[in-house]
Design an enzyme around this catalytic site. Sequence first.
Site, PDB file in Angstrom:
ATOM      1  N   GLY A  13     -16.083   4.929   3.685  1.00 57.12           N
ATOM      2  CA  GLY A  13     -15.646   3.644   3.144  1.00 57.12           C
ATOM      3  C   GLY A  13     -16.040   2.516   4.087  1.00 57.12           C
ATOM      4  N   GLY A  15     -15.362  -0.801   3.446  1.00 54.39           N
ATOM      5  CA  GLY A  15     -14.649  -2.000   3.014  1.00 54.39           C
ATOM      6  C   GLY A  15     -14.078  -2.685   4.247  1.00 54.39           C
ATOM      7  CG  PHE A  16     -11.447  -6.098   3.946  1.00 56.96           C
ATOM      8  CD1 PHE A  16     -11.806  -7.262   4.592  1.00 56.96           C
ATOM      9  CD2 PHE A  16     -11.439  -6.083   2.556  1.00 56.96           C
ATOM     10  CE1 PHE A  16     -12.139  -8.402   3.893  1.00 56.96           C
ATOM     11  CE2 PHE A  16     -11.767  -7.217   1.838  1.00 56.96           C
ATOM     12  CZ  PHE A  16     -12.119  -8.380   2.507  1.00 56.96           C
ATOM     13  N   GLY A  17     -11.427  -2.054   6.091  1.00 61.21           N
ATOM     14  CA  GLY A  17     -11.017  -1.167   7.175  1.00 61.21           C
ATOM     15  C   GLY A  17     -12.210  -0.470   7.814  1.00 61.21           C
ATOM     16  CB  VAL A  81     -17.202  11.223   0.366  1.00 61.60           C
ATOM     17  CG1 VAL A  81     -16.346  12.399   0.832  1.00 61.60           C
ATOM     18  CG2 VAL A  81     -18.117  10.763   1.479  1.00 61.60           C
ATOM     19  CD  GLU A 172      -6.061 -15.572  -5.210  1.00 65.60           C
ATOM     20  OE1 GLU A 172      -5.653 -15.913  -4.102  1.00 65.60           O
ATOM     21  OE2 GLU A 172      -6.928 -14.705  -5.380  1.00 65.60           O
ATOM     22  CG  ASP A 302      -6.022  -1.182  -0.306  1.00 70.85           C
ATOM     23  OD1 ASP A 302      -5.378  -1.857   0.526  1.00 70.85           O
ATOM     24  OD2 ASP A 302      -6.653  -1.684  -1.253  1.00 70.85           O
ATOM     25  CB  ALA A 318      -8.210  -7.843   3.357  1.00 72.57           C
TER      26      ALA A 318
HETATM   27  C1  LIG Z   1      -9.290  -8.995  -6.888  1.00 72.96           C
HETATM   28  C2  LIG Z   1      -8.671  -8.698  -5.549  1.00 72.96           C
HETATM   29  C3  LIG Z   1      -8.130  -9.737  -4.785  1.00 72.96           C
HETATM   30  C4  LIG Z   1      -7.574  -9.482  -3.534  1.00 72.96           C
HETATM   31  N1  LIG Z   1      -7.084 -10.525  -2.792  1.00 72.96           N
HETATM   32  C5  LIG Z   1      -6.639 -10.304  -1.517  1.00 72.96           C
HETATM   33  C6  LIG Z   1      -6.227 -11.384  -0.681  1.00 72.96           C
HETATM   34  O1  LIG Z   1      -6.242 -12.544  -1.095  1.00 72.96           O
HETATM   35  N2  LIG Z   1      -5.810 -11.093   0.582  1.00 72.96           N
HETATM   36  C7  LIG Z   1      -5.792  -9.807   1.064  1.00 72.96           C
HETATM   37  O2  LIG Z   1      -5.425  -9.599   2.237  1.00 72.96           O
HETATM   38  N3  LIG Z   1      -6.150  -8.775   0.294  1.00 72.96           N
HETATM   39  C8  LIG Z   1      -6.577  -8.985  -0.982  1.00 72.96           C
HETATM   40  N4  LIG Z   1      -6.980  -7.929  -1.780  1.00 72.96           N
HETATM   41  C9  LIG Z   1      -6.791  -6.558  -1.283  1.00 72.96           C
HETATM   42  C10 LIG Z   1      -7.898  -6.152  -0.335  1.00 72.96           C
HETATM   43  O3  LIG Z   1      -9.160  -6.382  -0.912  1.00 72.96           O
HETATM   44  C11 LIG Z   1      -7.712  -4.675  -0.006  1.00 72.96           C
HETATM   45  O4  LIG Z   1      -6.423  -4.481   0.516  1.00 72.96           O
HETATM   46  C12 LIG Z   1      -8.741  -4.233   1.008  1.00 72.96           C
HETATM   47  O5  LIG Z   1     -10.033  -4.287   0.429  1.00 72.96           O
HETATM   48  C13 LIG Z   1      -8.448  -2.818   1.505  1.00 72.96           C
HETATM   49  O6  LIG Z   1      -9.402  -2.464   2.456  1.00 72.96           O
HETATM   50  P1  LIG Z   1      -9.858  -0.951   2.569  1.00 72.96           P
HETATM   51  O7  LIG Z   1     -10.829  -0.892   3.692  1.00 72.96           O
HETATM   52  O8  LIG Z   1      -8.681  -0.065   2.598  1.00 72.96           O
HETATM   53  O9  LIG Z   1     -10.594  -0.640   1.197  1.00 72.96           O
HETATM   54  P2  LIG Z   1     -11.812  -1.361   0.470  1.00 72.96           P
HETATM   55  O10 LIG Z   1     -12.078  -2.702   1.044  1.00 72.96           O
HETATM   56  O11 LIG Z   1     -11.506  -1.261  -0.977  1.00 72.96           O
HETATM   57  O12 LIG Z   1     -13.043  -0.432   0.831  1.00 72.96           O
HETATM   58  C14 LIG Z   1     -13.113   0.889   0.418  1.00 72.96           C
HETATM   59  C15 LIG Z   1     -14.564   1.294   0.437  1.00 72.96           C
HETATM   60  O13 LIG Z   1     -14.635   2.705   0.256  1.00 72.96           O
HETATM   61  C16 LIG Z   1     -15.690   3.027  -0.617  1.00 72.96           C
HETATM   62  N5  LIG Z   1     -15.357   4.325  -1.202  1.00 72.96           N
HETATM   63  C17 LIG Z   1     -14.229   4.683  -1.841  1.00 72.96           C
HETATM   64  N6  LIG Z   1     -14.249   5.967  -2.184  1.00 72.96           N
HETATM   65  C18 LIG Z   1     -15.434   6.450  -1.759  1.00 72.96           C
HETATM   66  C19 LIG Z   1     -16.066   7.721  -1.826  1.00 72.96           C
HETATM   67  N7  LIG Z   1     -15.457   8.765  -2.398  1.00 72.96           N
HETATM   68  N8  LIG Z   1     -17.303   7.860  -1.312  1.00 72.96           N
HETATM   69  C20 LIG Z   1     -17.943   6.799  -0.724  1.00 72.96           C
HETATM   70  N9  LIG Z   1     -17.392   5.590  -0.619  1.00 72.96           N
HETATM   71  C21 LIG Z   1     -16.157   5.406  -1.136  1.00 72.96           C
HETATM   72  C22 LIG Z   1     -15.721   1.867  -1.599  1.00 72.96           C
HETATM   73  O14 LIG Z   1     -17.013   1.722  -2.182  1.00 72.96           O
HETATM   74  C23 LIG Z   1     -15.355   0.679  -0.698  1.00 72.96           C
HETATM   75  O15 LIG Z   1     -16.502   0.040  -0.181  1.00 72.96           O
HETATM   76  C24 LIG Z   1      -7.534  -8.158  -3.047  1.00 72.96           C
HETATM   77  C25 LIG Z   1      -8.062  -7.106  -3.818  1.00 72.96           C
HETATM   78  C26 LIG Z   1      -8.629  -7.384  -5.060  1.00 72.96           C
HETATM   79  C27 LIG Z   1      -9.212  -6.247  -5.863  1.00 72.96           C
END
Ligand SMILES: Cc1cc2nc3c(=O)[nH]c(=O)nc-3n(C[C@H](O)[C@H](O)[C@H](O)COP(=O)(O)OP(=O)(O)OC[C@H]3O[C@@H](n4cnc5c(N)ncnc54)[C@H](O)[C@@H]3O)c2cc1C
Length: 416
Positions: A13, A15-17, A81, A172, A302, A318
């Site tokens: 992953g 994403g943010f984390g 994955v 929003e 998340d 995030a």
């Molecule tokens: C529309 C929307 C608005 C939001 N607004 C806010 C805000 O204003 N402020 C805030 O703090 N948070 C906000 N959030 C929440 C924030 O985006 C999430 O909490 C944050 O992205 C979580 O980070 P993460 O690293 O856990 O997961 P993510 O950022 O979701 O990253 C997960 C990554 O894992 C990858 N992945 C998942 N499963 C697999 C797999 N099996 N194989 C390969 N890759 C995989 C995905 O492609 C993704 O790139 C919002 C979310 C959404 C959807």
Amino acid sequence: MNIKKLPHIVIVGAGFGGMEVARRLKNAPVRITLIDRHNYHLFQPLLYQIAIAGLVPSQIAYPLRTIFRDQKNITFQMGEVTEIDLESCYVKMDGSVIGYDHLILAVGGQTNFFGMNSIEENGFQLKDVENAVKTRNHLLKLFEQANREVDAEKRRAMLTFVVVGAGPTGVETAGALGELITHVMAKDYPHMDLDEVRVLLLEAGSTVMPAYPDELRKATADLLRKKHVEIKLNAKLTKYDGERVILADGGQIQTQTLIWTAGVKASGITARLGVSLAGSGRVRTDAYLRVPAHPEVFVIGDAAYVENENGQPLPMLATVAQQQAKFTAENIRRLLKAKELEPFRYKDPGLLATIGRNAAVARIWGLSFSGFIAWMIWVVLHIYRLIGFRNRILVLINWAWDYFFYENQVRLITKE
Ligand SMILES: Cc1cc2nc3c(=O)[nH]c(=O)nc-3n(C[C@H](O)[C@H](O)[C@H](O)COP(=O)(O)OP(=O)(O)OC[C@H]3O[C@@H](n4cnc5c(N)ncnc54)[C@H](O)[C@@H]3O)c2cc1C
């Protein structure tokens, strides 16, 4: 140095984390494999701007290979994955087997429809680029169709937009949709009767923005009404067939658009780990964000279930994912030096949500702000947090244009 002898860290992953932990391990004596199903990092908080024709995807997504171009200890692999073997310490990605010494699961979340298949099949969601673009095309196409529809009842159904969930994303989206219609579509469709257009925000609970203090909930409701958004509280959905929303109290709403923002659950792979899960499929971790029976596996963002000191689960935000990432990188560095790990503690940076042009609500340093000041804080923070100088400039220009000329830039209907 034989690089192959360094501990191998697999991060699933980006994403943010995942992206943050990978960056913070720059120059650490480890080999990192970063895996994501996409070749870009996505700034999800601005996805709704794609849906309402404010921004294009490339302005809120950035290629991972560019982000990590100068980081020598990392390899990026694009792929899904599909299996994780915690006993034998490997992950399977599109047929390849990748072994690890330490695994960091940062797989994020997905939309939770709570088993309501009709809503999943017929509604729209804002969780990835594809769905946001699909929503934009649908909204723009409806205006074209409504503009030539002679049947008033059909036209009203086309021009009724339902957003479900009055948390920050729903608020929003509804606010921005209200503005798109009153400021932009009104100019593009001068013969359309805007009184026929409705934006409804449905919430199953008794208030908008339940996580926010009272004064900001009230400010949010007032700001939404100013943007012509109708708020319906205690409105529980049971079904949506693409034409009609059915509510638990028997009420019905004719609409061709339902945007669901009312639930998130952990990404599907967590259910296949065979470990203890909390609500929404999030993995229960120990105080160091590790899977209890597998101290070599960290779960962040998340996908992780972590409680604060009052026993409340940390929100899926995030800011939580980024703090956990920073912390995990530091703990991995401690591990490498055979030092004791530190337990994770979340520092709440406050709350922030925008409701359109000049309107936002914020709770920072114990103070509540609403209106223009909160909106400026929101703009500055979001521009700052976007990756890439070019993206920042482009988004800023788009917003400034939109601000001064009431003109959303991306009103193209494209093939998906
Ligand atoms: C529309 C929307 C608005 C939001 N607004 C806010 C805000 O204003 N402020 C805030 O703090 N948070 C906000 N959030 C929440 C924030 O985006 C999430 O909490 C944050 O992205 C979580 O980070 P993460 O690293 O856990 O997961 P993510 O950022 O979701 O990253 C997960 C990554 O894992 C990858 N992945 C998942 N499963 C697999 C797999 N099996 N194989 C390969 N890759 C995989 C995905 O492609 C993704 O790139 C919002 C979310 C959404 C959807």
